[in-house]
Design a protein around this motif. Sequence first.
Motif, PDB file in Angstrom:
ATOM      1  N   GLU A   1      21.289 -16.286  94.558  1.00  0.00           N
ATOM      2  CA  GLU A   1      21.065 -16.041  95.981  1.00  0.00           C
ATOM      3  C   GLU A   1      22.102 -15.081  96.560  1.00  0.00           C
ATOM      4  O   GLU A   1      21.748 -14.163  97.306  1.00  0.00           O
TER       5      GLU A   1
ATOM      6  N   GLY B   1      19.482 -12.384  95.642  1.00  0.00           N
ATOM      7  CA  GLY B   1      18.469 -12.885  96.563  1.00  0.00           C
ATOM      8  C   GLY B   1      18.474 -12.175  97.908  1.00  0.00           C
ATOM      9  O   GLY B   1      19.199 -11.207  98.139  1.00  0.00           O
TER      10      GLY B   1
ATOM     11  N   THR C   1      19.721 -13.020 100.586  1.00  0.00           N
ATOM     12  CA  THR C   1      21.041 -13.058 101.210  1.00  0.00           C
ATOM     13  C   THR C   1      21.881 -11.847 100.837  1.00  0.00           C
ATOM     14  O   THR C   1      22.754 -11.437 101.597  1.00  0.00           O
TER      15      THR C   1
ATOM     16  N   LYS D   1      13.127 -11.321  96.538  1.00  0.00           N
ATOM     17  CA  LYS D   1      12.387 -12.547  96.863  1.00  0.00           C
ATOM     18  C   LYS D   1      12.301 -13.479  95.653  1.00  0.00           C
ATOM     19  O   LYS D   1      12.455 -14.697  95.787  1.00  0.00           O
TER      20      LYS D   1
ATOM     21  N   SER E   1      15.548 -15.263  95.196  1.00  0.00           N
ATOM     22  CA  SER E   1      15.693 -16.370  96.149  1.00  0.00           C
ATOM     23  C   SER E   1      14.825 -17.559  95.733  1.00  0.00           C
ATOM     24  O   SER E   1      15.251 -18.717  95.866  1.00  0.00           O
TER      25      SER E   1
END
Length: 159
Positions: free
Chosen positions: A84, A88, A90, A117, A120
């Motif tokens: 992430e 991801g 973030t 995506k 994530s």
Amino acid sequence: MRLRLAAITLAFIASGGIAAAQHHGHHDHGSHGALATDQRERVAFPPDLVEHTLADMRDHLLALQQINDALAAGEPDKAGQIAEQRLGMTSLRLHGAAEVARFMPQGMQEAGTAMHKAASRFAIEAQNAGVTGELRPALKALGETMAACVGCHAGYRLR
């Protein structure tokens, strides 16, 4: 070109790997004849963004290696955190995605978005695996993350 990239990415995901990319003529390590012509679409980035983007891609590879190490060590939560934060949704600010995306063709943008995506999704599934012990959904999402990388690299190159 966008359709070709989508077809390559889908074929890669459906076949489960490198064989699909090889089938589409992007990597023929067994050929000793004439060099294959690089058919990837050339994408023009400003020189400073080329270096920045290549550094980000090397970090993506390092993150994938660290994710695999964490999974092998039985630490799916750690693998999810790495995914992430580094790959991801973030991570978009960390990599300056908004600035770089301005220079990408639509298909390249879509491949990048698909990768972020999927990373994530992997992070969520890795957290779930920490509770349930079931790694298959996490590994599927990790495979989709890597397939997006491979599809983009098969279709585009920076100049």
